[in-house]
Motif scaffolding. Sequence first.
Motif, short mmCIF file in Angstrom:
data_model
loop_
_atom_site.label_atom_id
_atom_site.label_comp_id
_atom_site.label_asym_id
_atom_site.label_seq_id
_atom_site.Cartn_x
_atom_site.Cartn_y
_atom_site.Cartn_z
N PHE A 131 0.75 -1.00 0.44
CA PHE A 131 0.01 0.14 0.20
C PHE A 131 0.77 1.47 -0.04
O PHE A 131 0.29 1.88 -0.86
N ASN A 132 2.06 1.17 0.65
CA ASN A 132 2.77 2.47 1.13
C ASN A 132 2.91 2.74 -0.34
O ASN A 132 3.56 3.71 -0.75
N ASN A 133 4.06 1.49 -0.54
CA ASN A 133 4.55 1.93 -2.60
C ASN A 133 3.70 2.14 -3.12
O ASN A 133 4.60 3.15 -4.13
N ILE A 134 2.73 1.69 -3.66
CA ILE A 134 1.65 2.22 -4.56
C ILE A 134 1.30 3.70 -3.95
O ILE A 134 0.79 4.73 -5.35
N TYR A 135 0.28 4.29 -3.04
CA TYR A 135 0.44 5.26 -3.09
C TYR A 135 1.58 6.61 -3.04
O TYR A 135 1.37 7.78 -3.51
N GLU A 136 2.61 6.11 -2.63
CA GLU A 136 3.73 7.23 -3.08
C GLU A 136 4.31 6.75 -4.60
O GLU A 136 4.34 8.29 -4.71
N ASN A 137 3.71 6.17 -5.07
CA ASN A 137 4.28 5.94 -6.78
C ASN A 137 3.41 4.80 -8.02
O ASN A 137 3.36 3.98 -6.82
N PRO A 138 1.79 5.40 -8.02
CA PRO A 138 1.51 4.69 -8.35
C PRO A 138 1.25 3.94 -10.03
O PRO A 138 0.43 2.95 -9.82
N LYS A 139 2.85 4.46 -10.13
CA LYS A 139 3.18 3.46 -11.78
C LYS A 139 4.21 2.55 -10.68
O LYS A 139 4.83 1.45 -11.43
#
Length: 198
Positions: A131-139
């Motif tokens: 979740f943290n990685n997706i919100y930091e970078n949606p790509k």
Amino acid sequence: MAYDKFKILESTAVPLPIENIDTDQIIPARFLKATERIGFGDNLFRDWRYISHNIPKKDFVLNNSTFKGKILVGGKNFGSGSSREHAAWAIYDYGFRCVVSSFFADIFRNNCLNIGVLPVQVSTEFLEKIFNNIYENPKTKLNIDLNQQIIRILGTDSSESFEINEYKKGNMLNGYDDIDYLMNIKDSIEKFAKKTPL
């Protein structure tokens, strides 16, 4: 009905960090009348996606073009509630090929495996990293290797193994449902039947 073979899936992901998502939220009961497995994706999370008269809710993630991909990342206890297989149909028909969560309801998990959607259960800590990685970078992309049973967050050194029933794993690798599997071993079944007295 055969499905696409699932070997390695690499895709961006759609985050839905809500716990206890049940099958009635995935596909409301009023849409269960159809008998074919098509068209259910239009009503995936229907009551969360739309206000009345098919007006999209701007704050719901499936209506947010920032997030897209073939992987749905959900909160803990995904797919609880009634045993309706239509919930898995809706997820598949929408275009998701994998759901990631820290816990799945057993019946929902099996329904997914029966139609070519891979449920990947990870630790709570790893789910939070996703979740943290997706919100930091949606790509951000996830790489899911079914043969090795490993999920990776690409661009990081984070990965985790996951469990899957060996029979279901074999079926997904070959694109089989249960009927396809039996048809594939038809000759062996017939030979066994001839050797086995009634």
